[in-house]
Design a protein around this motif. Structure first.
Motif, PDB file in Angstrom:
ATOM      1  N   GLU A  98       0.732  -1.236   0.003  1.00 56.61           N
ATOM      2  CA  GLU A  98       0.006  -0.001  -0.010  1.00 56.61           C
ATOM      3  C   GLU A  98       0.811   1.201  -0.185  1.00 56.61           C
ATOM      4  OE1 GLU A  98      -3.352   2.244   2.672  1.00 56.61           O
ATOM      5  OE2 GLU A  98      -2.975   0.097   3.106  1.00 56.61           O
ATOM      6  N   LEU A  99       1.951   1.164   0.794  1.00 58.57           N
ATOM      7  CA  LEU A  99       2.758   2.385   0.990  1.00 58.57           C
ATOM      8  C   LEU A  99       3.534   2.572  -0.617  1.00 58.57           C
ATOM      9  CD1 LEU A  99       4.229   4.734   2.338  1.00 58.57           C
ATOM     10  CD2 LEU A  99       5.903   3.150   3.215  1.00 58.57           C
ATOM     11  N   GLU A 100       4.091   1.430  -1.069  1.00 55.25           N
ATOM     12  CA  GLU A 100       4.538   1.332  -2.538  1.00 55.25           C
ATOM     13  C   GLU A 100       3.679   2.164  -3.774  1.00 55.25           C
ATOM     14  OE1 GLU A 100       7.657  -2.403  -2.715  1.00 55.25           O
ATOM     15  OE2 GLU A 100       5.561  -2.670  -3.464  1.00 55.25           O
ATOM     16  N   GLN A 101       2.472   1.705  -3.524  1.00 56.81           N
ATOM     17  CA  GLN A 101       1.401   2.261  -4.455  1.00 56.81           C
ATOM     18  C   GLN A 101       1.159   3.792  -3.920  1.00 56.81           C
ATOM     19  OE1 GLN A 101      -1.864  -0.386  -3.552  1.00 56.81           O
ATOM     20  NE2 GLN A 101      -0.950  -2.193  -4.724  1.00 56.81           N
TER      21      GLN A 101
ATOM     22  N   ALA B 216       4.873   7.964 -10.635  1.00 57.03           N
ATOM     23  CA  ALA B 216       5.801   7.120 -11.088  1.00 57.03           C
ATOM     24  C   ALA B 216       5.312   5.759 -11.634  1.00 57.03           C
ATOM     25  CB  ALA B 216       6.975   6.641  -9.929  1.00 57.03           C
ATOM     26  N   ALA B 217       6.024   5.264 -12.830  1.00 60.36           N
ATOM     27  CA  ALA B 217       5.697   3.996 -13.084  1.00 60.36           C
ATOM     28  C   ALA B 217       5.656   2.599 -12.224  1.00 60.36           C
ATOM     29  CB  ALA B 217       6.158   3.570 -14.426  1.00 60.36           C
ATOM     30  N   SER B 218       6.763   2.898 -11.504  1.00 59.55           N
ATOM     31  CA  SER B 218       7.017   1.775 -10.425  1.00 59.55           C
ATOM     32  C   SER B 218       7.754   2.398  -9.240  1.00 59.55           C
ATOM     33  CB  SER B 218       7.787   0.584 -11.284  1.00 59.55           C
ATOM     34  OG  SER B 218       9.193   1.029 -11.574  1.00 59.55           O
TER      35      SER B 218
ATOM     36  N   GLU C 165      15.203   6.249  -9.912  1.00 59.98           N
ATOM     37  CA  GLU C 165      15.766   7.335  -9.030  1.00 59.98           C
ATOM     38  C   GLU C 165      15.616   7.091  -7.717  1.00 59.98           C
ATOM     39  OE1 GLU C 165      17.452   9.956 -10.256  1.00 59.98           O
ATOM     40  OE2 GLU C 165      17.207   9.592 -12.500  1.00 59.98           O
ATOM     41  N   GLY C 166      16.690   7.363  -6.741  1.00 54.52           N
ATOM     42  CA  GLY C 166      16.671   6.966  -5.312  1.00 54.52           C
ATOM     43  C   GLY C 166      16.021   8.206  -4.521  1.00 54.52           C
ATOM     44  N   TYR C 167      14.983   7.979  -3.824  1.00 52.42           N
ATOM     45  CA  TYR C 167      14.439   8.831  -2.727  1.00 52.42           C
ATOM     46  C   TYR C 167      14.474   8.387  -1.322  1.00 52.42           C
ATOM     47  CZ  TYR C 167      12.434  10.351  -7.287  1.00 52.42           C
ATOM     48  OH  TYR C 167      12.420  10.982  -8.832  1.00 52.42           O
TER      49      TYR C 167
END
Length: 317
Positions: A8-11, A19-21, A44-46
């Motif tokens: 859920e957090l990823e989404q 972002a696409a992914s 990209e890193g965040y």
């Protein structure tokens, strides 16, 4: 975090960043009030910081301060999303671009890979402090002034514990208080442990949640408090001399800090950290948050009392 909550957090992050992914979502260490996550979005890193559920308050002005510091050329992680007033991730949040480096003071002070960095860090910290102190605070809505001496005298009084050394230090501070020559953006926790370093030196200044309007020498004095030298031999973050720090600061501002004023703030900083140690121990002893770490920090009160005796004796000789 269980699998469904992780997904859920990823989404949610994918929606926020369009972002696409989102991949490689990893929980990092964090404070009592925040969660910190590192992840990759479209290559990209965040880094995400999110207020923990149940925490009162949010990010207040920190994202705005971080953005202003980045625009001013201060070495900080670039703010990508200010989510202080947003709800997509259930709690207030902010997202910054990931930066690479080391934050552990012991490694920065001792590891061979940071030999070059140690030679330049004092000057870099002086320059960065000068840059942040020149930021126009009128452009940062919500910043407030903070009287550090009044704040910590009140905390000590409310704790109800006798600490004669701290009382004597406050008396000295009142009798010797310098006139403030300016009020500016102050980081509020400018020290080794809140900076990121690579082999070439300073990469980023971290942890801006205590930023406020105050005397610029507050940051320099706090940087020189003995506790934040982590065993290093030199006064400025354990890395360099007062002169190195002051010369670097003056190279930006054109005005060299007064050593006596910085020392006054160093003494106040030592009192402040001692009182924070008492407060953290009280949090454990009162059962608010039972923690070996908080209990151990409470045992460091006497270190600050010793440091104050040394500092005050030195100033009166």
């Amino acid at each position: 975090m269980v699998g469904s909550a992780h997904e859920e957090l990823e989404q949610g992050l994918a929606r926020v960043l369009n972002a696409a992914s989102v991949t490689n979502l990893q929980r990092l260490s964090g404070g009592a009030s925040r969660e910190t996550w590192r992840f990759t979005a479209d290559g990209e890193g965040y880094v995400l910081q999110r207020v923990r559920a149940g925490t009162v308050g949010g990010f207040q002005v920190e994202p705005k301060v971080l953005s202003a510091a980045h625009r001013a050329g201060v070495p900080v992680a670039e703010l990508v999303v200010d989510g202080a007033e947003r709800t997509e991730l259930q709690s207030p949040f902010m997202i910054v671009r990931a930066v690479e480096g080391e934050t552990i003071a012991r490694k920065i002070l001792r590891d061979e890979k940071f030999d070059v960095a140690r030679n330049v860090l004092t000057s870099q910290l002086g320059v960065a402090a000068a840059q942040l102190h020149q930021i126009d605070t009128s452009l940062i809505a919500g910043l407030v002034a903070d009287d550090q001496m009044n704040r910590y005298q009140t905390v000590l009084r409310d704790l109800g514990e006798p600490h004669p050394v701290f009382e004597a230090a406050f008396r000295w501070l009142h009798l010797n208080q310098p006139e403030s020559t300016s009020a500016c953006l102050v980081h509020g926790d400018y020290r080794l442990g809140n900076i990121m370093v690579n082999e070439q030196g300073l990469v980023a200044i971290l942890d801006w949640e205590l930023a406020h309007i105050g005397d610029p020498m507050e940051d320099l004095g706090w940087l020189c408090v003995r506790a934040w030298r982590f065993g290093g031999a030199f006064p400025a973050a354990g890395l360099g001399t007062y002169d190195e720090l002051f010369d670097a600061y003056a190279s930006v501002t054109g005005v060299r800090p007064d050593p006596d004023v910085v020392r006054w703030w160093e003494i106040l900083g030592t009192v402040k950290w001692g009182i924070i140690c008492i407060s953290q121990a009280a949090t454990h002893l009162m059962g608010i948050a039972r923690s070996h770490e908080l209990a151990a920090i409470g045992r460091r009160v006497c270190e600050n009392e010793y440091d104050l005796i040394e500092l005050l004796t030195e100033r009166t000789q």
